[in-house]
Design a protein around this motif. Sequence first.
Motif, PDB file in Angstrom:
ATOM      1  N   ASP A  83       0.905  -1.159  -0.062  1.00 57.00           N
ATOM      2  CA  ASP A  83      -0.113   0.081  -0.186  1.00 57.00           C
ATOM      3  C   ASP A  83       0.991   1.077   0.108  1.00 57.00           C
ATOM      4  O   ASP A  83       2.105   1.331  -0.040  1.00 57.00           O
ATOM      5  N   VAL A  84       0.237   2.392  -0.148  1.00 58.87           N
ATOM      6  CA  VAL A  84       0.973   3.685   0.046  1.00 58.87           C
ATOM      7  C   VAL A  84       0.386   4.777   1.090  1.00 58.87           C
ATOM      8  O   VAL A  84      -0.765   4.383   1.436  1.00 58.87           O
ATOM      9  N   PHE A  85       1.333   5.089   1.869  1.00 60.96           N
ATOM     10  CA  PHE A  85       1.239   5.780   2.988  1.00 60.96           C
ATOM     11  C   PHE A  85       1.497   7.355   3.010  1.00 60.96           C
ATOM     12  O   PHE A  85       2.675   7.621   2.286  1.00 60.96           O
ATOM     13  N   ILE A  86       0.791   8.311   3.182  1.00 65.39           N
ATOM     14  CA  ILE A  86       1.356   9.726   3.173  1.00 65.39           C
ATOM     15  C   ILE A  86       0.849  10.463   4.358  1.00 65.39           C
ATOM     16  O   ILE A  86      -0.291  10.323   4.950  1.00 65.39           O
ATOM     17  N   LEU A  87       1.921  11.023   4.967  1.00 67.81           N
ATOM     18  CA  LEU A  87       1.979  11.705   6.282  1.00 67.81           C
ATOM     19  C   LEU A  87       1.921  13.304   6.017  1.00 67.81           C
ATOM     20  O   LEU A  87       3.059  13.696   5.330  1.00 67.81           O
ATOM     21  N   TYR A  88       1.164  14.197   6.147  1.00 69.63           N
ATOM     22  CA  TYR A  88       1.180  15.459   5.808  1.00 69.63           C
ATOM     23  C   TYR A  88       1.060  16.395   7.245  1.00 69.63           C
ATOM     24  O   TYR A  88       0.015  16.141   7.792  1.00 69.63           O
ATOM     25  N   LYS A 136       5.860   1.911   0.077  1.00 67.48           N
ATOM     26  CA  LYS A 136       5.846   3.346  -0.668  1.00 67.48           C
ATOM     27  C   LYS A 136       5.201   4.470   0.380  1.00 67.48           C
ATOM     28  O   LYS A 136       4.011   4.268   0.695  1.00 67.48           O
ATOM     29  N   SER A 137       6.189   5.266   0.997  1.00 67.31           N
ATOM     30  CA  SER A 137       5.460   6.071   1.798  1.00 67.31           C
ATOM     31  C   SER A 137       5.993   7.675   1.685  1.00 67.31           C
ATOM     32  O   SER A 137       7.212   7.629   0.801  1.00 67.31           O
ATOM     33  N   LEU A 138       5.291   8.545   1.807  1.00 70.87           N
ATOM     34  CA  LEU A 138       5.665  10.020   1.354  1.00 70.87           C
ATOM     35  C   LEU A 138       5.505  11.082   2.754  1.00 70.87           C
ATOM     36  O   LEU A 138       4.214  10.950   3.245  1.00 70.87           O
TER      37      LEU A 138
END
Length: 261
Positions: A83-88, A136-138
């Motif tokens: 999966d894809v993870f995004i922390l903003y 996949k992390s941003l």
Amino acid sequence: MNDPLLHHPSLYALTVGIAKYRDHSFKLEYAAADAKAMAQELRKRGQGLFKSIHIRPLFNQEATRDRIAREMQELASMMQPSDVFILYLAGHGQTLDGKYHFIPWELVYDNEDSIRTASLGHNQLLDLLSGVPALKSLIILDTCNSGAFATARGRSLSDKTAIDKLMHATGRTTLSASSDVQMALEGHMGHGVFTYVLLDGLRGKADQTEHHGDNNGEISTDELAQYTRRHVPLITLKRWGYEQFPMRRIHGDPFSIGLAQ
């Protein structure tokens, strides 16, 4: 009929924005609105790309240190490595003892120990990210130094070094605004400059060939990094008379986080 997205990854995102702090000396204009817009854009652009989309937004008084940690842990428990993870994170950041700290809503500044004991610091951020299985992390940091901590125009070298340490330690692709309080307060077109450019890129411009994209219909992490690196300095030079350069660290291969159309 088979679902064409059945074997696609899912998107998990935590978008945090704090403009109205408990300690009013930290007040910002656009951080909460930026986080809300980012959550909306990620959801919109993720349709048709991801199997499912799970976004947790936290604004202002919702964004306590414990709540941020809890939401990250809950999202992490739902993820798969594919999966894809995004922390903003949008709000105030501070360097202390050579390390980066994100200031949660409830922190009241008495002295430097307030930062050490009540912030979401370098070590806790690393601990939380270590529990995220998504390969996949941003990480996106749209944070500025508070006038309560420093009066210099722009980030000092120590601030940038602290962010670079965090970028390196996470082992994940990271984009950082590297902005000062003036730009965070005045913003651009109703947003902080960095997030304004991010949103512009997510809406398709980062994929366009004239902006050095590959025009394949998807917005990738490297396209977004290039777009912010190119356009944030242009806007700040025109509006404030000096260039601000976002920081970035690309880890691994680029991956898509949204559709350009």
